[in-house]
Design an enzyme around this catalytic site. Structure first.
Site, PDB file in Angstrom:
ATOM      1  N   SER A  77      -3.101  -3.054  -1.065  1.00 14.04           N
ATOM      2  CA  SER A  77      -2.463  -1.743  -0.984  1.00 14.04           C
ATOM      3  C   SER A  77      -1.285  -1.688  -1.937  1.00 14.04           C
ATOM      4  O   SER A  77      -0.622  -2.703  -2.184  1.00 14.04           O
ATOM      5  CB  SER A  77      -1.996  -1.479   0.458  1.00 14.04           C
ATOM      6  OG  SER A  77      -1.549  -0.146   0.585  1.00 14.04           O
ATOM      7  N   ASP A  78      -1.037  -0.496  -2.474  1.00 13.44           N
ATOM      8  CA  ASP A  78       0.091  -0.312  -3.375  1.00 13.44           C
ATOM      9  C   ASP A  78       0.680   1.072  -3.137  1.00 13.44           C
ATOM     10  O   ASP A  78      -0.054   2.022  -2.857  1.00 13.44           O
ATOM     11  CB  ASP A  78      -0.344  -0.449  -4.834  1.00 13.44           C
ATOM     12  CG  ASP A  78       0.852  -0.487  -5.767  1.00 13.44           C
ATOM     13  OD1 ASP A  78       1.556  -1.516  -5.777  1.00 13.44           O
ATOM     14  OD2 ASP A  78       1.103   0.516  -6.464  1.00 13.44           O
ATOM     15  N   THR A  79       2.001   1.156  -3.240  1.00 10.85           N
ATOM     16  CA  THR A  79       2.713   2.410  -2.977  1.00 10.85           C
ATOM     17  C   THR A  79       3.690   2.715  -4.100  1.00 10.85           C
ATOM     18  O   THR A  79       4.409   1.817  -4.550  1.00 10.85           O
ATOM     19  CB  THR A  79       3.481   2.319  -1.640  1.00 10.85           C
ATOM     20  OG1 THR A  79       2.551   2.037  -0.589  1.00 10.85           O
ATOM     21  CG2 THR A  79       4.216   3.615  -1.321  1.00 10.85           C
ATOM     22  N   GLY A 114      -2.262   3.585  -2.264  1.00  7.30           N
ATOM     23  CA  GLY A 114      -3.662   3.254  -2.472  1.00  7.30           C
ATOM     24  C   GLY A 114      -4.090   2.168  -1.511  1.00  7.30           C
ATOM     25  O   GLY A 114      -3.268   1.346  -1.088  1.00  7.30           O
TER      26      GLY A 114
END
Length: 200
Positions: A77-79, A114
């Site tokens: 996950s990426d923010t 994501g």
């Protein structure tokens, strides 16, 4: 549906917040910290950026796993925080934190998260993202400096944490709260259905 070893989740993150959220799903999980390179040379949209980096984090962990460990679904996950088309990542120092928070105060920005799920056995992958609109309170320079002094903004995209004392500087949100925290659980549960894993 029974929780067989194949159903375990492998979280590709060292984030305590994401670890707490994964735990809340009630599925067996392990942590494998991804040391993926997060630099992206080409100019892409925030939506593409978080999806690319989510897949990269999960794929990096897939490569790290020993042959006898390749069971389960790896979650990357990426923010990122986006304000007026500028992607705000983690601040490099306190001056950078101040610059970001000064820009965000009194206005609305977007948070993109994501999520990528990769089957450790087959390398099958699915990826998607969510976006939430966040309105910040107006703040004085003194308030911004006091928030920076708490240390909370140091390793946070956009220099704030909505699940910490940063909640006091957020006026409202439109969208999924967990997208802002860094792992949209509703989206993750949808993606896991691709691997026949039902959260509920």
């Amino acid at each position: 549906m029974s929780n067989s070893p194949k159903q375990r989740l492998i979280l590709a993150s060292s984030s305590p917040r994401r670890q707490e959220l994964i735990q809340s799903l009630g599925l067996p999980y392990i942590i494998r910290v991804s040391d993926a390179d997060e630099t992206v040379e080409e100019k892409i949209s925030p939506a593409e950026l978080v999806e690319v980096l989510s897949v990269r984090k999960a794929s990096t962990v897939l490569e790290m796993l020993e042959a006898n460990e390749k069971e389960g679904i790896i979650i990357g996950s990426d923010t990122v925080v986006v304000y007026q088309d500028e992607v705000l990542g983690k601040p490099v120092d306190e001056q950078d934190s101040f610059r970001m928070l000064k820009a965000l105060q009194g206005s609305t920005h977007q948070v993109y998260s994501g999520v990528a799920c990769v089957d450790a056995a087959t390398a099958k992958q699915v990826v998607s993202h969510r976006v939430t609109h966040v309105k910040m309170k107006s703040m004085s320079d003194a308030q911004i400096l006091r928030y920076i002094a708490t240390g909370e903004p140091k390793d946070k995209a956009g220099s704030y944490a909505i699940q910490g004392i940063g909640a006091t500087i957020v006026e409202s949100i439109e969208g999924d709260y967990f997208t802002v925290v860094g792992l949209p659980l509703s989206l993750l549960s949808d993606l896991l259905l691709s691997f026949e894993i039902q959260v509920l």
